[in-house]
Design an enzyme around this catalytic site. Structure first.
Site, PDB file in Angstrom:
ATOM      1  N   GLY A 242       0.949  -0.970  -0.177  1.00 56.76           N
ATOM      2  CA  GLY A 242      -0.064   0.039  -0.054  1.00 56.76           C
ATOM      3  C   GLY A 242       0.927   1.218  -0.006  1.00 56.76           C
ATOM      4  O   GLY A 242       1.968   1.319  -0.427  1.00 56.76           O
ATOM      5  N   GLY A 246       1.057   4.605   4.911  1.00 58.08           N
ATOM      6  CA  GLY A 246       0.509   3.780   5.708  1.00 58.08           C
ATOM      7  C   GLY A 246       1.397   2.443   6.294  1.00 58.08           C
ATOM      8  O   GLY A 246       1.286   2.026   7.282  1.00 58.08           O
ATOM      9  N   GLY A 247       2.197   2.368   5.136  1.00 55.82           N
ATOM     10  CA  GLY A 247       3.363   0.981   5.510  1.00 55.82           C
ATOM     11  C   GLY A 247       4.260   1.532   6.611  1.00 55.82           C
ATOM     12  O   GLY A 247       4.365   0.810   7.564  1.00 55.82           O
ATOM     13  N   GLU A 266       5.412  -3.470   1.303  1.00 54.97           N
ATOM     14  CA  GLU A 266       5.756  -2.840   0.039  1.00 54.97           C
ATOM     15  C   GLU A 266       5.161  -1.545  -0.401  1.00 54.97           C
ATOM     16  O   GLU A 266       3.979  -1.613  -0.134  1.00 54.97           O
ATOM     17  CB  GLU A 266       5.302  -3.986  -1.086  1.00 54.97           C
ATOM     18  CG  GLU A 266       5.800  -3.705  -2.503  1.00 54.97           C
ATOM     19  CD  GLU A 266       4.973  -4.707  -3.498  1.00 54.97           C
ATOM     20  OE1 GLU A 266       4.899  -5.920  -3.338  1.00 54.97           O
ATOM     21  OE2 GLU A 266       4.973  -3.929  -4.422  1.00 54.97           O
ATOM     22  N   CYS A 303       2.742  -1.428  -8.811  1.00 54.15           N
ATOM     23  CA  CYS A 303       3.636  -0.817  -8.008  1.00 54.15           C
ATOM     24  C   CYS A 303       5.033  -0.719  -9.024  1.00 54.15           C
ATOM     25  O   CYS A 303       6.164  -0.306  -8.371  1.00 54.15           O
ATOM     26  CB  CYS A 303       4.085  -1.917  -6.779  1.00 54.15           C
ATOM     27  SG  CYS A 303       3.648  -3.715  -7.254  1.00 54.15           S
TER      28      CYS A 303
HETATM   29  P1  NAP Z   1      -3.274   2.436   2.039  1.00 56.11           P
HETATM   30  O1  NAP Z   1      -3.805   3.812   2.065  1.00 56.11           O
HETATM   31  O2  NAP Z   1      -1.822   2.261   2.740  1.00 56.11           O
HETATM   32  O3  NAP Z   1      -4.034   1.312   2.686  1.00 56.11           O
HETATM   33  C1  NAP Z   1      -3.537  -0.046   2.756  1.00 56.11           C
HETATM   34  C2  NAP Z   1      -3.896  -0.670   4.076  1.00 56.11           C
HETATM   35  O4  NAP Z   1      -3.373  -0.165   4.759  1.00 56.11           O
HETATM   36  C3  NAP Z   1      -5.548  -0.779   4.096  1.00 56.11           C
HETATM   37  O5  NAP Z   1      -6.004  -1.788   4.785  1.00 56.11           O
HETATM   38  C4  NAP Z   1      -5.668   0.689   4.950  1.00 56.11           C
HETATM   39  O6  NAP Z   1      -6.961   0.806   5.950  1.00 56.11           O
HETATM   40  C5  NAP Z   1      -4.350   0.285   5.925  1.00 56.11           C
HETATM   41  N1  NAP Z   1      -3.584   1.526   6.512  1.00 56.11           N
HETATM   42  C6  NAP Z   1      -3.595   2.742   5.709  1.00 56.11           C
HETATM   43  N2  NAP Z   1      -2.847   3.588   6.452  1.00 56.11           N
HETATM   44  C7  NAP Z   1      -2.901   3.033   7.843  1.00 56.11           C
HETATM   45  C8  NAP Z   1      -2.450   3.527   9.072  1.00 56.11           C
HETATM   46  N3  NAP Z   1      -1.969   4.913   9.179  1.00 56.11           N
HETATM   47  N4  NAP Z   1      -2.198   2.583  10.042  1.00 56.11           N
HETATM   48  C9  NAP Z   1      -3.130   1.478   9.953  1.00 56.11           C
HETATM   49  N5  NAP Z   1      -3.115   1.026   9.081  1.00 56.11           N
HETATM   50  C10 NAP Z   1      -3.357   1.748   7.775  1.00 56.11           C
HETATM   51  O7  NAP Z   1      -2.883   2.151   0.471  1.00 56.11           O
HETATM   52  P2  NAP Z   1      -4.018   1.921  -0.592  1.00 56.11           P
HETATM   53  O8  NAP Z   1      -5.482   2.213  -0.195  1.00 56.11           O
HETATM   54  O9  NAP Z   1      -3.916   0.840  -1.411  1.00 56.11           O
HETATM   55  O10 NAP Z   1      -3.563   3.144  -1.764  1.00 56.11           O
HETATM   56  C11 NAP Z   1      -3.349   4.449  -1.290  1.00 56.11           C
HETATM   57  C12 NAP Z   1      -2.057   4.798  -1.957  1.00 56.11           C
HETATM   58  O11 NAP Z   1      -0.966   3.846  -1.679  1.00 56.11           O
HETATM   59  C13 NAP Z   1      -2.152   4.808  -3.618  1.00 56.11           C
HETATM   60  O12 NAP Z   1      -2.776   6.125  -3.946  1.00 56.11           O
HETATM   61  C14 NAP Z   1      -0.567   4.692  -4.013  1.00 56.11           C
HETATM   62  O13 NAP Z   1       0.058   5.732  -3.703  1.00 56.11           O
HETATM   63  C15 NAP Z   1      -0.168   3.842  -3.006  1.00 56.11           C
HETATM   64  N6  NAP Z   1      -0.210   2.114  -3.252  1.00 56.11           N
HETATM   65  C16 NAP Z   1       1.104   1.840  -3.710  1.00 56.11           C
HETATM   66  C17 NAP Z   1       1.037   0.411  -4.193  1.00 56.11           C
HETATM   67  C18 NAP Z   1       2.367  -0.038  -4.232  1.00 56.11           C
HETATM   68  O14 NAP Z   1       2.659  -1.247  -4.532  1.00 56.11           O
HETATM   69  N7  NAP Z   1       3.554   0.612  -4.537  1.00 56.11           N
HETATM   70  C19 NAP Z   1       0.143  -0.274  -4.219  1.00 56.11           C
HETATM   71  C20 NAP Z   1      -1.149   0.015  -3.631  1.00 56.11           C
HETATM   72  C21 NAP Z   1      -1.217   1.635  -3.392  1.00 56.11           C
HETATM   73  P3  NAP Z   1      -8.073   1.096   5.483  1.00 56.11           P
HETATM   74  O15 NAP Z   1      -8.905  -0.137   4.612  1.00 56.11           O
HETATM   75  O16 NAP Z   1      -8.663   1.747   6.613  1.00 56.11           O
HETATM   76  O17 NAP Z   1      -7.774   2.115   4.220  1.00 56.11           O
END
Ligand code: NAP
Length: 525
Positions: A242, A246-247, A266, A303
């Protein structure tokens, strides 16, 4: 379609039906999809983690053959609901049915690949050093070691791979293959797809007579449910795909626990593509077409999306840029995964466009409607890139930033300036590559996978794959989330000294009853 219950799966039980707060949203229409999912309560999360710990006592000692049968049963069950997935997942993600069917195939292929590894059993890396009681000045003891499963693993579903990196995706397959029980945190973006796959896994647990806590699926917000899961004392490792924010938040929690645990995240990568002058002269149009295909694949939501393209300004680069601009300008708009990702892409692209050092070369077509995104091509100079770290941030979507430099020294400076990446790609003729060995050396130190004359998207699931890389591509550059090396995220080596043969794990017994590959007194057998 199989019935969706709107409930978490806690071992063999459905979670309590609290007030539903998580709804799939059709990103193409904005329509809210039924059913809604209630977040798990603290006690339900605790129960899932404790059940996983109980299950580990048994599942962690199961045979490779039993785990292989289980993984194959999961794959069969997922295949059996292929039509349901092909209906529900596109509604929740905006991804076309063909992509979902392909991803379903990849997910089942992955599960079967891990099944073959579990069955073959050499992953345990068995090592035996025989005793030498007569050694002087001190006798040598009998020392044997092998990899063992870590314990219950938390897996975070990825928004951009609703199947292959989600409930029964790579992390889950790797953990189950070595005997770790799994507690999955669903992604809010595809809750129904998660439940369908969760039911398939749960049915396999029951039909394979495994302890109920071998698998659970929890719904809830990341900051509460996800954080509590990572903090839970029964959880011994976690996998995540993600955002960087978040990571990193979860990495910190994992490290600050009274008992810190490995956290495999990742997160963010811009996957630079270096195009060397000989290759550009030889096949400029083909390169522009290939790059366009890679950057717009899956609406750029991979990614491994090539977000940075590096050209030597001394070469004849304009035909390449013009062709890429034409392709980007003619790209149809497409629906992104969810409103959050769509809005992050929009604001990131706007910010790039406002940067005085960046030229917006071409924009694709996008209707001004729900979650539609258009491709984008930007251009800047090496000096601007080196002077502004915001230009090196991931822009998750169908775009690339073309960057020109004035020769080898600047190109190497650019390569050295890069943060850790999942991939780097180099296009070159034989002579280009021979003359740029130093570039390959620099890249090897910064990325998980170096690609020559290919494109970074389309990650092969195989034994040799490395889908990882130094921070911030991942939280731990020593590991991979794709391919069978991933199992070592969830294992640790244990040593058995002076054990009677009958008390040793079967993999280390003298007669090698499983017939596995081992290292005996320093020699592989
Ligand atoms: P995300 O917001 O990081 O969410 C991924 C998971 O982590 C979700 O289950 C989320 O919960 C949880 N989470 C997020 N922030 C957290 C925190 N502060 N504490 C605890 N848990 C947390 O990622 P996403 O929704 O997939 O996409 C958002 C952005 O991430 C994209 O716009 C992109 O920039 C990036 N992304 C990158 C990749 C990569 O492989 N490089 C892949 C996907 C996304 P919730 O269900 O409550 O949201």
């Amino acid at each position: 379609m199989a019935d969706l219950t709107g409930r978490s799966i806690i071992g063999s039980q459905a979670g309590g039906g609290g007030e539903p707060s998580i709804f799939g949203i059709n990103p193409a229409t904005g329509e809210s999809l039924q059913p809604g999912y209630a977040a798990v309560s603290e006690s339900e999360l605790d129960q899932a983690a404790e059940l996983a710990a109980d299950a580990f006592e048994v599942f962690g000692k199961s045979t490779g053959a039993a785990r292989a049968a289980f993984l194959r049963e999961i794959a069969n069950n997922i295949e059996a609901i292929g039509d349901d997935l092909a209906k529900r997942a596109p509604q929740e993600t905006g991804l076309p049915e063909g992509r979902i069917r392909m991803e379903t195939g990849r997910t089942c292929g992955q599960l079967r690949l891990f099944a073959s590894v579990a069955e073959e059993d050499s992953w345990v890396d068995a090592r035996i050093d025989h005793a030498d009681p007569g050694r002087e000045p001190v006798p040598k003891p009998d020392v044997r070691s092998m990899e063992r499963p870590l314990g219950p693993v938390a897996v975070f579903c990825a928004s951009n791979f609703p199947l292959a990196f989600s409930v029964a995706g790579g992390d889950t397959a790797a953990a189950l293959a070595v005997g770790c029980s799994v507690v999955v945190k669903a992604h809010h973006s595809h809750p129904g797809t998660a439940e369908l796959v969760g039911q398939a896994v749960s049915t396999a647990v029951r039909d394979c007579d495994l302890p109920e806590g071998t698998f659970s699926l929890l719904y809830g917000p990341g900051r509460e449910t996800g954080s509590a899961l990572v903090r839970h004392p029964a959880i011994k490792a976690a996998g995540f795909t993600g955002s960087r924010a978040g990571g990193q938040a979860l990495m910190k929690l994992a490290a600050e626990r009274p008992e810190p645990i490995p956290f495999y995240a990742e997160m963010s990568s811009i996957n630079p593509v270096f195009i060397l002058p000989g290759a550009l002269a030889e096949r400029s149009e083909q390169l522009a077409t290939g790059l366009h295909g890679s950057m717009t694949l899956g609406v750029g939501q991979f990614c491994t999306n090539p977000g940075l393209t590096i050209l030597d300004g001394n070469a004849d680069i304009e035909p390449f840029v013009a062709k890429l601009a034409e392709l980007v300008g003619g790209s149809p708009g497409a629906t992104m995964l969810n409103p959050g990702i769509h809005s992050a892409y929009g604001s990131g692209a706007d910010a790039l466009g406002r940067n005085e050092a960046v030229e917006r070369v071409a924009l694709g077509q996008a209707e001004d409607s729900q979650c539609q995104a258009g491709a984008a091509l930007f251009r800047t100079s090496a000096d601007a890139f080196l002077g502004d770290e915001s230009l090196a941030s991931e822009l998750f979507g169908p775009s690339t930033l073309v960057l020109t430099h004035d020769g080898t020294d600047k190109m190497l400076a650019l390569a050295r300036s890069l943060e850790g990446q999942l991939t780097a790609t180099v296009h070159g003729t034989e002579a280009d590559l021979e003359a740029n060995r130093e570039l390959l050396d620099v890249l090897e130190g910064r990325v998980g996978r170096v690609v020559i004359n290919g494109f970074p998207t389309g990650v092969e699931v195989c034994h040799a794959m490395v889908h990882g890389g130094p921070f911030p591509a991942t939280s731990d550059g020593r590991s991979t989330s794709v391919g069978t090396r991933a199992i070592h995220r969830f294992t640790r080596a244990v040593c058995y000294q002076g054990f009677p043969d009958a008390l040793l794990p079967v993999e280390l017994q003298e007669g090698n009853p499983l017939g596995i590959r081992r290292m005996i007194d320093g020699k592989s057998t």
